[in-house]
Design a protein around this motif. Structure first.
Motif, mmCIF file in Angstrom:
data_model
loop_
_atom_site.group_PDB
_atom_site.id
_atom_site.type_symbol
_atom_site.label_atom_id
_atom_site.label_comp_id
_atom_site.label_asym_id
_atom_site.label_seq_id
_atom_site.Cartn_x
_atom_site.Cartn_y
_atom_site.Cartn_z
ATOM 1 N N SER A 23 0.935 -1.199 -0.058
ATOM 2 C CA SER A 23 -0.175 0.085 -0.041
ATOM 3 C C SER A 23 0.802 1.202 -0.019
ATOM 4 O O SER A 23 1.554 1.383 0.816
ATOM 5 C CB SER A 23 -0.948 0.058 1.124
ATOM 6 O OG SER A 23 -1.682 1.183 1.168
ATOM 7 N N THR A 24 0.584 2.222 -0.965
ATOM 8 C CA THR A 24 1.261 3.542 -0.883
ATOM 9 C C THR A 24 0.416 4.394 -0.395
ATOM 10 O O THR A 24 -0.957 4.824 -0.850
ATOM 11 C CB THR A 24 1.814 3.797 -2.430
ATOM 12 O OG1 THR A 24 2.789 2.671 -2.807
ATOM 13 C CG2 THR A 24 2.527 5.238 -2.390
ATOM 14 N N ARG A 25 0.634 5.025 0.722
ATOM 15 C CA ARG A 25 -0.312 6.086 1.287
ATOM 16 C C ARG A 25 0.124 7.472 0.885
ATOM 17 O O ARG A 25 1.283 7.865 1.384
ATOM 18 C CB ARG A 25 0.079 5.884 2.860
ATOM 19 C CG ARG A 25 -0.755 4.409 3.519
ATOM 20 C CD ARG A 25 0.098 3.358 3.738
ATOM 21 N NE ARG A 25 -0.317 2.243 3.950
ATOM 22 C CZ ARG A 25 -0.633 1.583 5.009
ATOM 23 N NH1 ARG A 25 0.261 2.025 6.258
ATOM 24 N NH2 ARG A 25 -1.060 0.314 5.306
ATOM 25 N N LEU A 26 -0.873 8.035 0.219
ATOM 26 C CA LEU A 26 -0.762 9.384 -0.468
ATOM 27 C C LEU A 26 -1.081 10.456 0.432
ATOM 28 O O LEU A 26 -0.512 11.660 0.543
ATOM 29 C CB LEU A 26 -1.540 9.264 -1.823
ATOM 30 C CG LEU A 26 -0.657 8.361 -2.737
ATOM 31 C CD1 LEU A 26 -2.035 8.086 -3.939
ATOM 32 C CD2 LEU A 26 0.281 8.774 -3.508
ATOM 33 N N VAL A 27 -2.143 9.923 1.262
ATOM 34 C CA VAL A 27 -2.477 11.339 2.257
ATOM 35 C C VAL A 27 -2.747 10.457 3.513
ATOM 36 O O VAL A 27 -3.272 9.444 3.737
ATOM 37 C CB VAL A 27 -4.096 11.823 1.823
ATOM 38 C CG1 VAL A 27 -4.409 12.835 2.817
ATOM 39 C CG2 VAL A 27 -4.093 12.449 0.608
ATOM 40 N N LEU A 28 -2.094 11.156 4.566
ATOM 41 C CA LEU A 28 -1.978 10.713 6.061
ATOM 42 C C LEU A 28 -2.628 11.506 7.054
ATOM 43 O O LEU A 28 -2.900 12.746 6.650
ATOM 44 C CB LEU A 28 -0.649 10.008 6.186
ATOM 45 C CG LEU A 28 -0.343 8.949 5.530
ATOM 46 C CD1 LEU A 28 1.192 8.742 5.652
ATOM 47 C CD2 LEU A 28 -1.037 7.820 5.765
ATOM 48 N N LYS A 29 -2.787 11.043 8.192
ATOM 49 C CA LYS A 29 -3.194 11.727 9.233
ATOM 50 C C LYS A 29 -2.318 13.331 9.391
ATOM 51 O O LYS A 29 -3.043 14.053 9.539
ATOM 52 C CB LYS A 29 -2.937 10.963 10.746
ATOM 53 C CG LYS A 29 -3.648 11.780 11.870
ATOM 54 C CD LYS A 29 -3.763 10.846 13.199
ATOM 55 C CE LYS A 29 -4.487 11.815 14.185
ATOM 56 N NZ LYS A 29 -4.821 11.072 15.467
ATOM 57 N N ASN A 30 -1.101 13.070 9.307
ATOM 58 C CA ASN A 30 -0.356 14.436 9.573
ATOM 59 C C ASN A 30 -0.829 15.446 8.257
ATOM 60 O O ASN A 30 -0.139 16.255 8.533
ATOM 61 C CB ASN A 30 1.244 13.990 9.718
ATOM 62 C CG ASN A 30 1.709 13.323 8.513
ATOM 63 O OD1 ASN A 30 1.076 13.148 7.470
ATOM 64 N ND2 ASN A 30 3.165 13.137 8.790
ATOM 65 N N ASP A 31 -1.246 14.913 7.264
ATOM 66 C CA ASP A 31 -1.699 15.934 6.425
ATOM 67 C C ASP A 31 -2.940 16.695 6.748
ATOM 68 O O ASP A 31 -3.225 17.726 5.967
ATOM 69 C CB ASP A 31 -1.956 15.355 5.040
ATOM 70 C CG ASP A 31 -0.718 14.731 4.139
ATOM 71 O OD1 ASP A 31 -0.004 15.418 4.220
ATOM 72 O OD2 ASP A 31 -0.870 13.477 3.880
ATOM 73 N N ASN A 32 -3.618 16.400 8.054
ATOM 74 C CA ASN A 32 -4.755 16.865 8.277
ATOM 75 C C ASN A 32 -5.891 17.393 7.415
ATOM 76 O O ASN A 32 -6.732 18.371 7.380
ATOM 77 C CB ASN A 32 -4.536 18.559 8.901
ATOM 78 C CG ASN A 32 -3.255 18.215 9.958
ATOM 79 O OD1 ASN A 32 -3.499 17.485 11.003
ATOM 80 N ND2 ASN A 32 -2.215 19.118 9.874
ATOM 81 N N ALA A 33 -6.216 16.277 6.634
ATOM 82 C CA ALA A 33 -7.344 16.177 5.900
ATOM 83 C C ALA A 33 -8.579 15.457 6.232
ATOM 84 O O ALA A 33 -9.745 15.553 5.663
ATOM 85 C CB ALA A 33 -6.900 15.561 4.306
ATOM 86 N N GLY A 34 -8.414 14.794 7.448
ATOM 87 C CA GLY A 34 -9.483 14.169 7.903
ATOM 88 C C GLY A 34 -9.893 12.806 7.425
ATOM 89 O O GLY A 34 -10.740 11.972 7.951
ATOM 90 N N PHE A 35 -9.043 12.225 6.586
ATOM 91 C CA PHE A 35 -8.949 11.044 6.153
ATOM 92 C C PHE A 35 -7.567 10.524 5.474
ATOM 93 O O PHE A 35 -6.735 11.382 5.493
ATOM 94 C CB PHE A 35 -10.123 10.911 5.052
ATOM 95 C CG PHE A 35 -9.830 11.791 3.705
ATOM 96 C CD1 PHE A 35 -8.829 11.162 2.591
ATOM 97 C CD2 PHE A 35 -10.228 12.952 3.704
ATOM 98 C CE1 PHE A 35 -8.536 12.109 1.501
ATOM 99 C CE2 PHE A 35 -9.768 13.858 2.522
ATOM 100 C CZ PHE A 35 -8.758 13.355 1.697
ATOM 101 N N SER A 36 -7.500 9.192 5.322
ATOM 102 C CA SER A 36 -6.333 9.040 4.446
ATOM 103 C C SER A 36 -6.671 8.447 3.131
ATOM 104 O O SER A 36 -7.758 7.807 3.209
ATOM 105 C CB SER A 36 -5.318 8.115 5.285
ATOM 106 O OG SER A 36 -6.060 6.831 5.931
ATOM 107 N N PHE A 37 -5.638 8.350 2.433
ATOM 108 C CA PHE A 37 -6.008 7.990 0.977
ATOM 109 C C PHE A 37 -4.682 6.879 0.226
ATOM 110 O O PHE A 37 -3.673 7.439 0.445
ATOM 111 C CB PHE A 37 -6.215 8.914 -0.015
ATOM 112 C CG PHE A 37 -6.476 8.531 -1.264
ATOM 113 C CD1 PHE A 37 -7.832 8.129 -1.894
ATOM 114 C CD2 PHE A 37 -5.540 8.346 -2.375
ATOM 115 C CE1 PHE A 37 -8.180 7.869 -3.069
ATOM 116 C CE2 PHE A 37 -5.657 8.107 -3.654
ATOM 117 C CZ PHE A 37 -6.951 7.668 -4.109
#
Length: 132
Positions: A23-37
């Motif tokens: 899995s390549t995690r493009l968006v994570l918690k520390n991005d502060n988007a409210g979700f991960s992608f």
């Protein structure tokens, strides 16, 4: 604005590998988007028992084929390109890959980035953050 490119993320610490998947995690918690992608590849022949007790997951199949079985009732749902499923009830499930499957996955709450499934198929609620 956050802009990332999959090939660069694959080459960084955002790519996590485990038995039967990567899995390549493009968006994570520390991005502060409210979700991960994540873009996740399930390897051909994998049979993965999972139970996201701490997260809601939505999965969209980009390529490949397989099936998902809900453990509670034994129902089996085919997966093919264009299929989405949402584990909105923290459904315990078994994911099976007939061919290699590439999936786009969204988690809420967001993952930190280093999570892998424990013996019960669960991701921990808190884990080490990926930094890059």
């Amino acid at each position: 604005m956050i802009v990332r490119h999959l090939p660069e993320a694959i080459a960084s610490g955002r790519r996590i590998q485990s038995t039967g998947w990567e899995s390549t995690r493009l968006v994570l918690k520390n991005d502060n988007a409210g979700f991960s992608f994540h873009i996740t590849t399930i390897y051909r022949g994998a049979e993965l028992p999972m139970h996201y007790r701490n997260h809601i997951e939505s999965v969209y199949c980009i390529s490949g084929s397989g099936e998902i079985e809900t453990v509670a009732d034994g129902k089996i749902y085919p997966i093919a390109p264009g299929t989405i499923y949402v584990l909105d009830q923290h459904d315990q499930h078994i994911l099976r890959a007939e061919t290699e499957m590439v999936m786009a996955c969204v988690f809420n709450p967001p993952l930190h980035g280093t999570e892998v499934h424990d013996a019960d198929g669960v991701y921990p609620l808190e884990a080490e953050a990926v930094t890059d």
